[in-house]
Design a protein around this motif. Structure first.
Motif, PDB file in Angstrom:
ATOM      1  N   LEU A 123      36.959 -29.498  98.334  1.00 57.16           N
ATOM      2  CA  LEU A 123      38.257 -29.025  98.899  1.00 57.16           C
ATOM      3  C   LEU A 123      39.051 -28.220  97.719  1.00 57.16           C
ATOM      4  CD1 LEU A 123      39.734 -27.858 101.489  1.00 57.16           C
ATOM      5  CD2 LEU A 123      41.073 -29.866 101.259  1.00 57.16           C
ATOM      6  N   LEU A 124      39.485 -28.836  96.752  1.00 56.73           N
ATOM      7  CA  LEU A 124      40.183 -28.318  95.694  1.00 56.73           C
ATOM      8  C   LEU A 124      39.514 -27.109  95.105  1.00 56.73           C
ATOM      9  CD1 LEU A 124      42.005 -31.443  94.581  1.00 56.73           C
ATOM     10  CD2 LEU A 124      43.093 -29.696  95.986  1.00 56.73           C
ATOM     11  N   THR A 125      38.233 -27.412  94.667  1.00 56.38           N
ATOM     12  CA  THR A 125      37.633 -26.701  94.090  1.00 56.38           C
ATOM     13  C   THR A 125      37.363 -25.130  94.786  1.00 56.38           C
ATOM     14  OG1 THR A 125      36.061 -28.292  92.911  1.00 56.38           O
ATOM     15  CG2 THR A 125      35.055 -26.320  92.807  1.00 56.38           C
ATOM     16  N   ASP A 126      37.314 -25.539  95.949  1.00 59.64           N
ATOM     17  CA  ASP A 126      37.057 -24.370  96.822  1.00 59.64           C
ATOM     18  C   ASP A 126      38.392 -23.214  97.049  1.00 59.64           C
ATOM     19  OD1 ASP A 126      35.870 -22.338  98.892  1.00 59.64           O
ATOM     20  OD2 ASP A 126      37.230 -23.407 100.346  1.00 59.64           O
ATOM     21  N   LEU A 127      39.518 -24.060  97.017  1.00 56.75           N
ATOM     22  CA  LEU A 127      40.912 -23.517  97.047  1.00 56.75           C
ATOM     23  C   LEU A 127      41.295 -23.200  95.863  1.00 56.75           C
ATOM     24  CD1 LEU A 127      42.650 -26.053  99.658  1.00 56.75           C
ATOM     25  CD2 LEU A 127      41.727 -23.668 100.011  1.00 56.75           C
ATOM     26  N   LEU A 178      46.128 -26.865 101.796  1.00 58.61           N
ATOM     27  CA  LEU A 178      45.820 -25.138 101.658  1.00 58.61           C
ATOM     28  C   LEU A 178      47.058 -24.467 101.418  1.00 58.61           C
ATOM     29  CD1 LEU A 178      44.432 -22.464 102.437  1.00 58.61           C
ATOM     30  CD2 LEU A 178      44.774 -22.873 104.706  1.00 58.61           C
ATOM     31  N   LYS A 179      48.159 -25.011 102.089  1.00 62.27           N
ATOM     32  CA  LYS A 179      49.808 -24.394 101.741  1.00 62.27           C
ATOM     33  C   LYS A 179      50.016 -24.624 100.237  1.00 62.27           C
ATOM     34  CE  LYS A 179      51.351 -24.970 106.532  1.00 62.27           C
ATOM     35  NZ  LYS A 179      52.206 -25.730 107.348  1.00 62.27           N
ATOM     36  N   LEU A 180      49.815 -25.760  99.758  1.00 64.81           N
ATOM     37  CA  LEU A 180      50.035 -25.983  98.462  1.00 64.81           C
ATOM     38  C   LEU A 180      49.214 -25.109  97.461  1.00 64.81           C
ATOM     39  CD1 LEU A 180      51.689 -27.722  96.508  1.00 64.81           C
ATOM     40  CD2 LEU A 180      49.923 -29.508  96.395  1.00 64.81           C
ATOM     41  N   ALA A 205      42.725 -39.427  94.683  1.00 66.59           N
ATOM     42  CA  ALA A 205      41.585 -38.870  95.454  1.00 66.59           C
ATOM     43  C   ALA A 205      41.000 -40.043  96.460  1.00 66.59           C
ATOM     44  CB  ALA A 205      40.506 -38.319  94.795  1.00 66.59           C
ATOM     45  N   SER A 206      41.894 -41.218  96.765  1.00 66.31           N
ATOM     46  CA  SER A 206      41.251 -42.294  97.245  1.00 66.31           C
ATOM     47  C   SER A 206      41.556 -41.872  98.956  1.00 66.31           C
ATOM     48  CB  SER A 206      41.884 -43.613  96.907  1.00 66.31           C
ATOM     49  OG  SER A 206      43.172 -43.787  97.182  1.00 66.31           O
ATOM     50  N   PHE A 207      42.529 -41.103  99.143  1.00 67.83           N
ATOM     51  CA  PHE A 207      42.754 -41.082 100.822  1.00 67.83           C
ATOM     52  C   PHE A 207      42.112 -40.120 101.459  1.00 67.83           C
ATOM     53  CE2 PHE A 207      46.579 -42.272  98.367  1.00 67.83           C
ATOM     54  CZ  PHE A 207      47.385 -43.187  99.052  1.00 67.83           C
ATOM     55  N   ALA A 208      41.536 -40.692 102.845  1.00 71.12           N
ATOM     56  CA  ALA A 208      40.717 -39.680 103.618  1.00 71.12           C
ATOM     57  C   ALA A 208      41.491 -38.368 104.156  1.00 71.12           C
ATOM     58  CB  ALA A 208      40.258 -40.690 104.804  1.00 71.12           C
ATOM     59  N   HIS A 224      35.541 -37.203  87.284  1.00 68.75           N
ATOM     60  CA  HIS A 224      34.456 -37.970  86.520  1.00 68.75           C
ATOM     61  C   HIS A 224      34.095 -39.077  87.538  1.00 68.75           C
ATOM     62  CE1 HIS A 224      35.503 -36.313  82.473  1.00 68.75           C
ATOM     63  NE2 HIS A 224      36.593 -36.408  83.387  1.00 68.75           N
ATOM     64  N   SER A 225      32.803 -39.670  87.379  1.00 69.74           N
ATOM     65  CA  SER A 225      32.269 -40.682  88.058  1.00 69.74           C
ATOM     66  C   SER A 225      33.180 -42.120  87.913  1.00 69.74           C
ATOM     67  CB  SER A 225      30.836 -40.899  87.753  1.00 69.74           C
ATOM     68  OG  SER A 225      30.490 -41.601  86.446  1.00 69.74           O
ATOM     69  N   GLY A 226      33.428 -42.567  88.969  1.00 70.82           N
ATOM     70  CA  GLY A 226      34.266 -43.653  88.840  1.00 70.82           C
ATOM     71  C   GLY A 226      35.505 -43.545  89.014  1.00 70.82           C
ATOM     72  N   GLY A 227      36.596 -44.546  89.437  1.00 64.57           N
ATOM     73  CA  GLY A 227      37.835 -44.310  89.365  1.00 64.57           C
ATOM     74  C   GLY A 227      38.263 -43.429  90.705  1.00 64.57           C
ATOM     75  N   TYR A 228      39.504 -42.920  90.905  1.00 60.88           N
ATOM     76  CA  TYR A 228      39.928 -42.272  91.889  1.00 60.88           C
ATOM     77  C   TYR A 228      40.813 -41.145  91.577  1.00 60.88           C
ATOM     78  CZ  TYR A 228      43.624 -46.067  91.797  1.00 60.88           C
ATOM     79  OH  TYR A 228      44.502 -46.776  91.600  1.00 60.88           O
ATOM     80  N   PHE A 229      40.997 -40.837  90.144  1.00 58.46           N
ATOM     81  CA  PHE A 229      41.966 -39.728  89.804  1.00 58.46           C
ATOM     82  C   PHE A 229      41.006 -38.551  89.689  1.00 58.46           C
ATOM     83  CE2 PHE A 229      44.802 -43.428  88.277  1.00 58.46           C
ATOM     84  CZ  PHE A 229      45.582 -43.352  89.408  1.00 58.46           C
ATOM     85  N   LEU A 230      41.958 -37.516  90.022  1.00 55.73           N
ATOM     86  CA  LEU A 230      41.618 -35.982  89.517  1.00 55.73           C
ATOM     87  C   LEU A 230      42.499 -35.599  88.682  1.00 55.73           C
ATOM     88  CD1 LEU A 230      40.440 -34.525  92.867  1.00 55.73           C
ATOM     89  CD2 LEU A 230      39.008 -35.568  91.312  1.00 55.73           C
ATOM     90  N   TRP A 231      42.314 -34.752  87.605  1.00 57.95           N
ATOM     91  CA  TRP A 231      43.089 -34.053  86.777  1.00 57.95           C
ATOM     92  C   TRP A 231      43.106 -32.662  87.044  1.00 57.95           C
ATOM     93  CZ3 TRP A 231      47.454 -35.188  84.359  1.00 57.95           C
ATOM     94  CH2 TRP A 231      47.802 -34.712  82.946  1.00 57.95           C
ATOM     95  N   VAL A 232      44.134 -32.008  87.373  1.00 57.60           N
ATOM     96  CA  VAL A 232      44.174 -30.474  87.806  1.00 57.60           C
ATOM     97  C   VAL A 232      44.776 -29.793  86.637  1.00 57.60           C
ATOM     98  CG1 VAL A 232      44.766 -28.829  89.389  1.00 57.60           C
ATOM     99  CG2 VAL A 232      44.088 -30.974  90.287  1.00 57.60           C
ATOM    100  N   GLU A 233      44.034 -28.849  85.850  1.00 55.04           N
ATOM    101  CA  GLU A 233      44.499 -28.009  84.958  1.00 55.04           C
ATOM    102  C   GLU A 233      44.761 -26.633  85.343  1.00 55.04           C
ATOM    103  OE1 GLU A 233      43.547 -27.218  80.091  1.00 55.04           O
ATOM    104  OE2 GLU A 233      42.225 -28.208  81.335  1.00 55.04           O
ATOM    105  N   CYS A 234      45.978 -26.349  85.416  1.00 56.10           N
ATOM    106  CA  CYS A 234      46.324 -24.805  85.918  1.00 56.10           C
ATOM    107  C   CYS A 234      46.187 -23.854  84.932  1.00 56.10           C
ATOM    108  CB  CYS A 234      47.549 -24.752  86.634  1.00 56.10           C
ATOM    109  SG  CYS A 234      47.865 -25.855  88.150  1.00 56.10           S
TER     110      CYS A 234
END
Length: 465
Positions: A378-382, A455-457, A442-445, A392-402
Protein backbone atom coordinates in the motif's frame (compact mmCIF):
# COMPACT_ATOMS: atom_id res chain seq x y z
CA UNK A 1 23.74 18.74 3.54
CA UNK A 2 23.03 19.69 7.17
CA UNK A 3 24.31 23.03 8.48
CA UNK A 4 26.92 21.45 10.72
CA UNK A 5 28.21 19.42 7.76
CA UNK A 6 28.52 22.64 5.69
CA UNK A 7 30.56 24.29 8.44
CA UNK A 8 32.69 21.16 8.97
CA UNK A 9 33.43 21.07 5.22
CA UNK A 10 34.43 24.75 5.25
CA UNK A 11 36.78 24.27 8.22
CA UNK A 12 38.25 21.13 6.68
CA UNK A 13 39.03 23.05 3.49
CA UNK A 14 40.56 25.89 5.53
CA UNK A 15 42.85 23.44 7.32
CA UNK A 16 43.86 21.87 4.01
CA UNK A 17 44.74 25.36 2.71
CA UNK A 18 46.80 26.17 5.80
CA UNK A 19 44.47 28.75 7.31
CA UNK A 20 44.61 26.69 10.50
CA UNK A 21 47.79 24.72 11.11
CA UNK A 22 48.68 21.75 13.29
CA UNK A 23 48.41 22.40 17.07
CA UNK A 24 46.63 25.72 16.45
CA UNK A 25 43.46 26.36 18.42
CA UNK A 26 40.25 26.85 16.45
CA UNK A 27 37.98 29.77 17.40
CA UNK A 28 35.80 29.11 20.46
CA UNK A 29 32.27 27.90 19.92
CA UNK A 30 30.84 31.36 20.65
CA UNK A 31 33.34 33.18 18.45
CA UNK A 32 32.80 30.75 15.56
CA UNK A 33 29.03 31.13 15.93
CA UNK A 34 29.32 34.93 15.88
CA UNK A 35 31.61 34.88 12.85
CA UNK A 36 29.60 32.42 10.75
CA UNK A 37 26.03 33.04 11.90
CA UNK A 38 25.54 29.39 12.82
CA UNK A 39 24.09 28.36 16.18
CA UNK A 40 26.31 27.16 19.03
CA UNK A 41 24.94 23.61 18.64
CA UNK A 42 25.69 23.63 14.90
CA UNK A 43 29.27 24.73 15.58
CA UNK A 44 29.67 22.07 18.28
CA UNK A 45 28.42 19.31 15.95
CA UNK A 46 30.77 20.55 13.20
CA UNK A 47 33.77 20.45 15.57
CA UNK A 48 32.78 17.01 16.84
CA UNK A 49 32.45 15.75 13.27
CA UNK A 50 36.01 16.94 12.56
CA UNK A 51 37.15 15.28 15.78
CA UNK A 52 35.62 11.95 14.73
CA UNK A 53 37.64 12.22 11.50
CA UNK A 54 40.87 12.80 13.42
CA UNK A 55 41.29 16.34 12.04
CA UNK A 56 40.90 18.14 15.39
CA UNK A 57 40.99 17.06 19.01
CA UNK A 58 39.13 18.42 22.03
CA UNK A 59 41.26 19.58 24.94
CA UNK A 60 39.67 20.06 28.36
CA UNK A 61 39.24 23.81 29.02
CA UNK A 62 41.21 24.60 25.87
CA UNK A 63 38.69 24.05 23.12
CA UNK A 64 39.55 22.29 19.86
CA UNK A 65 43.07 21.99 18.41
CA UNK A 66 44.03 21.09 14.85
CA UNK A 67 45.81 17.72 14.97
CA UNK A 68 46.82 17.34 11.32
CA UNK A 69 46.03 18.45 7.79
CA UNK A 70 42.73 17.05 6.56
CA UNK A 71 42.83 14.31 3.95
CA UNK A 72 40.45 14.13 1.01
CA UNK A 73 38.61 11.12 2.43
CA UNK A 74 35.10 10.11 1.48
CA UNK A 75 32.13 11.00 3.68
CA UNK A 76 32.85 9.84 7.22
CA UNK A 77 30.57 7.21 8.70
CA UNK A 78 31.61 7.79 12.35
CA UNK A 79 30.56 10.70 14.56
CA UNK A 80 31.55 11.39 18.15
CA UNK A 81 29.19 13.18 20.52
CA UNK A 82 30.17 14.01 24.08
CA UNK A 83 26.76 15.16 25.32
CA UNK A 84 23.76 12.90 24.76
CA UNK A 85 20.23 14.34 25.20
CA UNK A 86 17.11 12.62 23.86
CA UNK A 87 14.82 11.87 26.78
CA UNK A 88 12.25 14.68 26.50
CA UNK A 89 11.39 13.96 22.88
CA UNK A 90 11.11 10.20 23.49
CA UNK A 91 8.63 10.91 26.28
CA UNK A 92 6.53 13.12 23.98
CA UNK A 93 6.30 10.48 21.23
CA UNK A 94 5.55 7.60 23.62
CA UNK A 95 2.79 9.58 25.33
CA UNK A 96 1.06 10.09 21.96
CA UNK A 97 1.12 6.33 21.37
CA UNK A 98 -0.89 5.69 24.55
CA UNK A 99 -4.09 7.15 23.08
CA UNK A 100 -6.41 4.17 22.38
CA UNK A 101 -8.02 6.06 19.47
CA UNK A 102 -4.73 6.27 17.59
CA UNK A 103 -3.64 4.06 14.70
CA UNK A 104 -0.37 3.28 16.49
CA UNK A 105 2.16 2.92 13.68
CA UNK A 106 4.72 4.56 15.98
CA UNK A 107 4.24 1.81 18.59
CA UNK A 108 7.37 -0.21 19.42
CA UNK A 109 5.59 -3.50 20.20
CA UNK A 110 3.60 -5.81 17.90
CA UNK A 111 -0.17 -5.51 17.73
CA UNK A 112 -1.33 -6.66 21.23
CA UNK A 113 -4.11 -8.75 19.68
CA UNK A 114 -1.40 -11.11 18.38
CA UNK A 115 -0.52 -12.25 21.91
CA UNK A 116 -1.95 -15.59 23.24
CA UNK A 117 -3.89 -13.96 26.06
CA UNK A 118 -6.04 -16.96 27.05
CA UNK A 119 -3.13 -19.38 27.38
CA UNK A 120 -1.11 -16.82 29.34
CA UNK A 121 -4.01 -16.16 31.71
CA UNK A 122 -4.23 -19.90 32.42
CA UNK A 123 -0.51 -19.95 33.21
CA UNK A 124 -0.88 -17.01 35.60
CA UNK A 125 -3.67 -18.85 37.38
CA UNK A 126 -1.53 -21.98 37.63
CA UNK A 127 1.39 -19.95 38.99
CA UNK A 128 -0.85 -18.32 41.61
CA UNK A 129 -1.83 -21.75 42.92
CA UNK A 130 1.73 -23.00 43.27
CA UNK A 131 3.38 -19.83 44.61
CA UNK A 132 4.73 -20.21 48.15
CA UNK A 133 6.07 -17.95 50.86
CA UNK A 134 9.63 -18.74 49.69
CA UNK A 135 8.96 -18.04 45.99
CA UNK A 136 10.23 -14.49 46.24
CA UNK A 137 13.55 -15.73 47.61
CA UNK A 138 13.76 -18.53 45.01
CA UNK A 139 13.36 -15.97 42.22
CA UNK A 140 15.95 -13.43 43.38
CA UNK A 141 18.86 -12.76 40.99
CA UNK A 142 19.82 -14.53 38.85
CA UNK A 143 16.13 -15.52 38.63
CA UNK A 144 14.05 -18.67 38.45
CA UNK A 145 16.29 -21.64 37.63
CA UNK A 146 13.67 -23.48 35.56
CA UNK A 147 13.11 -20.37 33.44
CA UNK A 148 16.86 -19.95 32.90
CA UNK A 149 17.16 -23.60 31.87
CA UNK A 150 14.33 -23.19 29.34
CA UNK A 151 16.02 -20.13 27.82
CA UNK A 152 19.38 -21.93 27.65
CA UNK A 153 17.76 -24.91 25.89
CA UNK A 154 16.13 -22.62 23.34
CA UNK A 155 19.55 -21.15 22.55
CA UNK A 156 21.03 -24.67 22.33
CA UNK A 157 18.40 -25.59 19.74
CA UNK A 158 19.77 -22.76 17.57
CA UNK A 159 23.36 -23.91 18.03
CA UNK A 160 24.26 -21.20 20.56
CA UNK A 161 25.89 -22.60 23.71
CA UNK A 162 24.87 -20.62 26.78
CA UNK A 163 24.84 -21.92 30.33
CA UNK A 164 21.83 -21.29 32.60
CA UNK A 165 24.36 -20.04 35.17
CA UNK A 166 25.28 -17.03 33.02
CA UNK A 167 21.64 -15.98 32.45
CA UNK A 168 20.08 -13.29 34.66
CA UNK A 169 16.31 -12.72 34.47
CA UNK A 170 15.47 -9.01 34.29
CA UNK A 171 12.47 -6.67 34.12
CA UNK A 172 12.44 -6.59 30.33
CA UNK A 173 15.31 -6.33 27.87
CA UNK A 174 15.87 -2.64 28.63
CA UNK A 175 16.90 -3.43 32.20
CA UNK A 176 19.20 -6.16 30.87
CA UNK A 177 20.79 -3.68 28.46
CA UNK A 178 21.16 -0.96 31.09
CA UNK A 179 22.67 -3.32 33.66
CA UNK A 180 25.10 -4.60 31.01
CA UNK A 181 26.15 -1.06 30.12
CA UNK A 182 26.72 -0.19 33.77
CA UNK A 183 28.81 -3.32 34.23
CA UNK A 184 31.43 -2.37 31.65
CA UNK A 185 31.55 1.46 31.73
CA UNK A 186 31.99 4.44 34.00
CA UNK A 187 30.77 8.02 33.38
CA UNK A 188 32.72 9.73 30.62
CA UNK A 189 33.60 6.52 28.74
CA UNK A 190 33.18 6.22 24.96
CA UNK A 191 30.50 3.80 23.76
CA UNK A 192 29.90 2.85 20.11
CA UNK A 193 26.25 2.83 19.06
CA UNK A 194 24.47 2.60 15.73
CA UNK A 195 23.04 5.50 13.74
CA UNK A 196 20.08 5.49 13.43
CA UNK A 197 19.67 3.69 16.74
CA UNK A 198 16.97 2.47 19.14
CA UNK A 199 16.12 5.51 21.31
CA UNK A 200 16.48 3.48 24.53
CA UNK A 201 20.20 3.31 23.77
CA UNK A 202 20.47 7.10 23.71
CA UNK A 203 18.44 7.38 26.92
CA UNK A 204 20.80 4.95 28.66
CA UNK A 205 23.88 6.90 27.56
CA UNK A 206 22.29 10.15 28.73
CA UNK A 207 21.40 8.70 32.14
CA UNK A 208 24.87 7.22 32.74
CA UNK A 209 26.84 10.23 31.49
CA UNK A 210 28.53 8.31 28.65
CA UNK A 211 29.91 9.65 25.35
CA UNK A 212 28.59 8.28 22.06
CA UNK A 213 30.45 7.34 18.90
CA UNK A 214 27.82 6.67 16.26
CA UNK A 215 28.51 4.31 13.36
CA UNK A 216 26.22 4.40 10.35
CA UNK A 217 23.72 1.61 9.70
CA UNK A 218 22.40 1.59 6.14
CA UNK A 219 18.94 0.16 5.45
CA UNK A 220 20.53 -1.48 2.39
CA UNK A 221 23.85 -2.82 3.66
CA UNK A 222 23.69 -2.68 7.46
CA UNK A 223 26.47 -1.68 9.84
CA UNK A 224 29.54 -0.04 8.30
CA UNK A 225 32.16 -2.49 9.61
CA UNK A 226 35.11 -0.44 8.31
CA UNK A 227 33.82 2.62 10.18
CA UNK A 228 33.42 0.47 13.30
CA UNK A 229 37.11 -0.41 13.20
CA UNK A 230 38.07 3.26 12.73
CA UNK A 231 36.04 4.09 15.83
CA UNK A 232 37.92 1.42 17.80
CA UNK A 233 41.28 2.71 16.50
CA UNK A 234 40.66 6.40 17.17
CA UNK A 235 38.96 6.24 20.58
CA UNK A 236 39.37 4.33 23.81
CA UNK A 237 36.05 2.51 23.37
CA UNK A 238 34.83 0.57 26.39
CA UNK A 239 31.61 -0.91 25.00
CA UNK A 240 29.72 -1.45 21.78
CA UNK A 241 25.89 -1.62 21.83
CA UNK A 242 24.60 -3.29 18.66
CA UNK A 243 21.44 -4.85 17.25
CA UNK A 244 22.51 -7.43 14.66
CA UNK A 245 19.09 -8.94 13.87
CA UNK A 246 16.13 -6.88 12.54
CA UNK A 247 17.72 -3.62 13.64
CA UNK A 248 15.43 -1.00 15.13
CA UNK A 249 14.60 1.25 13.29
CA UNK A 250 15.83 0.27 9.78
CA UNK A 251 15.01 -3.46 10.02
CA UNK A 252 18.29 -4.74 8.48
CA UNK A 253 19.94 -7.96 9.72
CA UNK A 254 23.67 -8.53 9.43
CA UNK A 255 24.82 -11.58 7.49
CA UNK A 256 26.83 -14.27 9.25
CA UNK A 257 29.93 -12.95 7.48
CA UNK A 258 29.32 -9.43 8.81
CA UNK A 259 28.72 -10.83 12.30
CA UNK A 260 32.01 -12.73 12.12
CA UNK A 261 33.80 -9.52 11.10
CA UNK A 262 32.28 -7.57 13.98
CA UNK A 263 33.11 -10.37 16.45
CA UNK A 264 36.73 -10.40 15.27
CA UNK A 265 37.03 -6.62 15.78
CA UNK A 266 35.54 -6.80 19.27
CA UNK A 267 38.02 -9.55 20.21
CA UNK A 268 40.94 -7.70 18.58
CA UNK A 269 40.32 -4.36 20.33
CA UNK A 270 39.04 -5.90 23.59
CA UNK A 271 35.72 -4.05 23.46
CA UNK A 272 32.72 -5.33 25.44
CA UNK A 273 29.67 -6.22 23.34
CA UNK A 274 26.16 -5.40 24.50
CA UNK A 275 23.90 -7.15 21.98
CA UNK A 276 20.22 -6.26 21.79
CA UNK A 277 18.52 -9.32 20.27
CA UNK A 278 14.85 -8.77 21.20
CA UNK A 279 13.51 -9.50 17.71
CA UNK A 280 15.40 -12.78 17.19
CA UNK A 281 12.27 -14.96 17.30
CA UNK A 282 10.51 -12.92 14.59
CA UNK A 283 12.42 -14.30 11.62
CA UNK A 284 10.81 -15.00 8.25
CA UNK A 285 13.43 -17.40 6.88
CA UNK A 286 13.61 -21.13 7.56
CA UNK A 287 16.30 -20.92 10.21
CA UNK A 288 16.64 -18.52 13.16
CA UNK A 289 19.39 -15.89 12.97
CA UNK A 290 22.51 -16.27 15.11
CA UNK A 291 23.74 -13.51 17.44
CA UNK A 292 27.20 -11.94 17.20
CA UNK A 293 27.96 -13.61 20.54
CA UNK A 294 27.97 -16.98 18.76
CA UNK A 295 30.98 -15.90 16.68
CA UNK A 296 33.09 -14.41 19.48
CA UNK A 297 35.99 -16.56 20.66
CA UNK A 298 37.07 -15.19 24.02
CA UNK A 299 35.43 -11.79 24.08
CA UNK A 300 33.41 -9.91 26.66
CA UNK A 301 29.82 -10.38 25.49
CA UNK A 302 26.40 -9.67 27.02
CA UNK A 303 23.45 -10.97 24.96
CA UNK A 304 20.13 -9.35 25.92
CA UNK A 305 16.61 -10.34 24.92
CA UNK A 306 13.05 -10.68 26.23
CA UNK A 307 9.58 -12.12 25.68
CA UNK A 308 8.12 -8.64 25.17
CA UNK A 309 8.18 -8.69 21.35
CA UNK A 310 7.43 -12.37 20.79
CA UNK A 311 4.96 -13.29 23.55
CA UNK A 312 3.61 -10.46 25.69
CA UNK A 313 4.80 -6.92 26.41
CA UNK A 314 3.09 -6.37 29.75
CA UNK A 315 4.93 -9.12 31.62
CA UNK A 316 8.24 -7.24 31.34
CA UNK A 317 10.44 -10.33 31.47
CA UNK A 318 13.84 -10.24 29.82
CA UNK A 319 17.30 -11.61 30.37
CA UNK A 320 20.98 -11.18 29.74
CA UNK A 321 23.40 -13.99 28.97
CA UNK A 322 26.24 -12.15 30.65
CA UNK A 323 29.19 -14.54 30.44
CA UNK A 324 31.95 -13.54 32.84
CA UNK A 325 29.95 -10.49 33.97
CA UNK A 326 27.06 -12.57 35.37
CA UNK A 327 27.89 -12.13 39.06
CA UNK A 328 28.61 -8.43 38.65
CA UNK A 329 25.24 -7.83 36.95
CA UNK A 330 23.39 -9.85 39.62
CA UNK A 331 24.86 -7.58 42.31
CA UNK A 332 23.84 -4.47 40.35
CA UNK A 333 20.30 -5.77 39.98
CA UNK A 334 20.05 -6.41 43.72
CA UNK A 335 20.99 -2.76 44.34
CA UNK A 336 18.50 -1.38 41.80
CA UNK A 337 15.30 -3.36 41.17
CA UNK A 338 16.13 -6.14 43.70
CA UNK A 339 14.43 -8.85 41.62
CA UNK A 340 12.05 -9.59 38.76
CA UNK A 341 8.42 -10.48 39.55
CA UNK A 342 8.31 -14.01 41.01
CA UNK A 343 4.69 -14.78 39.96
CA UNK A 344 5.37 -13.74 36.35
CA UNK A 345 8.53 -15.86 36.20
CA UNK A 346 6.52 -18.86 37.45
CA UNK A 347 3.73 -18.16 34.93
CA UNK A 348 6.24 -18.14 32.08
CA UNK A 349 7.77 -21.42 33.24
CA UNK A 350 4.29 -22.94 33.16
CA UNK A 351 3.53 -21.58 29.67
CA UNK A 352 6.95 -22.34 28.13
CA UNK A 353 6.87 -25.90 29.46
CA UNK A 354 4.07 -26.68 27.00
CA UNK A 355 4.12 -26.72 23.21
CA UNK A 356 1.96 -23.60 23.04
CA UNK A 357 4.90 -21.22 22.59
CA UNK A 358 6.19 -22.84 19.41
CA UNK A 359 2.68 -22.96 17.99
CA UNK A 360 2.18 -19.30 18.88
CA UNK A 361 5.50 -18.28 17.29
CA UNK A 362 4.65 -20.01 14.01
CA UNK A 363 1.31 -18.20 13.82
CA UNK A 364 2.86 -14.90 14.89
CA UNK A 365 5.57 -15.06 12.21
CA UNK A 366 3.01 -15.96 9.54
CA UNK A 367 0.75 -13.02 10.46
CA UNK A 368 3.63 -10.55 10.69
CA UNK A 369 4.88 -11.55 7.24
CA UNK A 370 1.39 -11.14 5.71
CA UNK A 371 0.62 -7.82 7.40
CA UNK A 372 4.01 -6.36 6.58
CA UNK A 373 3.59 -7.38 2.94
CA UNK A 374 0.15 -5.72 2.78
CA UNK A 375 1.15 -2.39 4.30
CA UNK A 376 4.39 -2.28 2.28
CA UNK A 377 2.46 -2.76 -0.96
CA UNK A 378 0.00 0.00 0.00
CA UNK A 379 2.71 2.49 0.99
CA UNK A 380 4.77 1.71 -2.10
CA UNK A 381 1.72 2.42 -4.23
CA UNK A 382 0.98 5.67 -2.39
CA UNK A 383 4.51 7.02 -1.90
CA UNK A 384 6.78 5.48 -4.55
CA UNK A 385 7.30 8.84 -6.28
CA UNK A 386 8.26 10.70 -3.09
CA UNK A 387 9.82 8.11 -0.73
CA UNK A 388 11.65 4.80 -0.51
CA UNK A 389 10.01 2.14 1.66
CA UNK A 390 12.81 0.01 3.15
CA UNK A 391 11.58 -3.45 4.14
CA UNK A 392 13.40 -6.66 5.08
CA UNK A 393 12.37 -10.21 5.88
CA UNK A 394 11.69 -10.66 9.59
CA UNK A 395 10.65 -8.21 12.27
CA UNK A 396 7.80 -5.78 11.76
CA UNK A 397 9.33 -2.34 11.12
CA UNK A 398 9.40 -0.32 7.90
CA UNK A 399 11.85 2.54 7.43
CA UNK A 400 10.45 5.29 5.20
CA UNK A 401 13.03 7.59 3.61
CA UNK A 402 11.48 10.68 2.02
CA UNK A 403 13.14 12.40 -0.91
CA UNK A 404 14.24 16.01 -0.91
CA UNK A 405 14.27 18.14 2.23
CA UNK A 406 11.05 16.84 3.74
CA UNK A 407 10.84 17.34 7.51
CA UNK A 408 9.52 14.18 9.17
CA UNK A 409 8.46 16.27 12.18
CA UNK A 410 5.90 18.00 9.97
CA UNK A 411 4.67 14.54 8.91
CA UNK A 412 4.58 13.45 12.57
CA UNK A 413 2.40 16.42 13.54
CA UNK A 414 0.02 15.94 10.61
CA UNK A 415 -0.18 12.23 11.41
CA UNK A 416 -1.29 13.05 14.96
CA UNK A 417 -4.02 15.29 13.54
CA UNK A 418 -5.16 12.29 11.47
CA UNK A 419 -5.06 10.06 14.61
CA UNK A 420 -1.94 8.18 13.47
CA UNK A 421 1.32 7.88 15.36
CA UNK A 422 4.66 7.46 13.59
CA UNK A 423 8.21 7.42 14.94
CA UNK A 424 10.10 10.32 13.29
CA UNK A 425 13.79 9.98 12.45
CA UNK A 426 14.70 12.56 15.09
CA UNK A 427 13.87 9.89 17.66
CA UNK A 428 16.77 7.69 16.52
CA UNK A 429 19.68 10.10 16.20
CA UNK A 430 21.69 12.79 17.95
CA UNK A 431 21.91 14.82 14.71
CA UNK A 432 19.56 15.95 11.95
CA UNK A 433 20.79 13.24 9.58
CA UNK A 434 17.51 11.31 9.56
CA UNK A 435 15.03 14.16 9.81
CA UNK A 436 13.60 13.13 6.42
CA UNK A 437 12.87 9.56 7.62
CA UNK A 438 10.36 7.85 9.88
CA UNK A 439 9.70 4.34 11.22
CA UNK A 440 6.38 2.51 10.91
CA UNK A 441 5.06 -0.53 12.78
CA UNK A 442 3.68 -2.96 10.16
CA UNK A 443 2.20 -5.51 12.61
CA UNK A 444 -1.33 -4.07 12.53
CA UNK A 445 -4.09 -5.31 10.23
CA UNK A 446 -5.46 -2.79 7.73
CA UNK A 447 -9.15 -2.04 7.30
CA UNK A 448 -10.83 0.53 5.06
CA UNK A 449 -10.68 3.29 7.69
CA UNK A 450 -6.97 2.79 8.28
CA UNK A 451 -6.29 2.71 4.54
CA UNK A 452 -8.04 6.06 4.23
CA UNK A 453 -5.95 7.48 7.07
CA UNK A 454 -2.77 6.43 5.28
CA UNK A 455 -4.05 7.85 1.99
CA UNK A 456 -4.62 11.24 3.63
CA UNK A 457 -1.18 11.15 5.22
CA UNK A 458 0.47 10.26 1.90
CA UNK A 459 -1.26 13.20 0.20
CA UNK A 460 0.17 15.48 2.89
CA UNK A 461 3.68 14.06 2.37
CA UNK A 462 3.39 14.69 -1.36
CA UNK A 463 2.29 18.27 -0.70
CA UNK A 464 5.57 18.91 1.16
CA UNK A 465 7.45 18.28 -2.10
Amino acid sequence: MAKYEVLAHQLKEQIERGVWVENEKLPSLRKQAAQTGFSLMTVLHAYQMLESQGIVSSQERSGFLVTAKASNSSKERVQATEAVSINDFVYEVLQASRDPHMFSLGFAYPDPSLYPRQHLNKSIAAAAQQISLTSAMDNLPPGNLDLRKIIAKRYAAKGVNISPDEIIITAGALEALNLSLQACTTPGDWVVVESPVFYGTLQALQRLGLKAITVTVSPNTGLDVAALERAFKNHNVKACWLMSNFQNPVGYSLSDVQKQQVAALLDKYNVALIEDDVYAELYADKRPPLPIKHFMKEGDSMLCSSFSKSLVAGYRIGWVAAGKRALEIQKQQLMSTLATSAPIQLALVDYLSTKNYESHLKQLRKKLIARKKTITALLTDLLSDVATIHTHSGGYFLWVECRGHVDAMAIYKEALRLHITIAPGKLFSLTNEFNHCFRLNASFALNEAKRNQLLKLSLFIKSLL
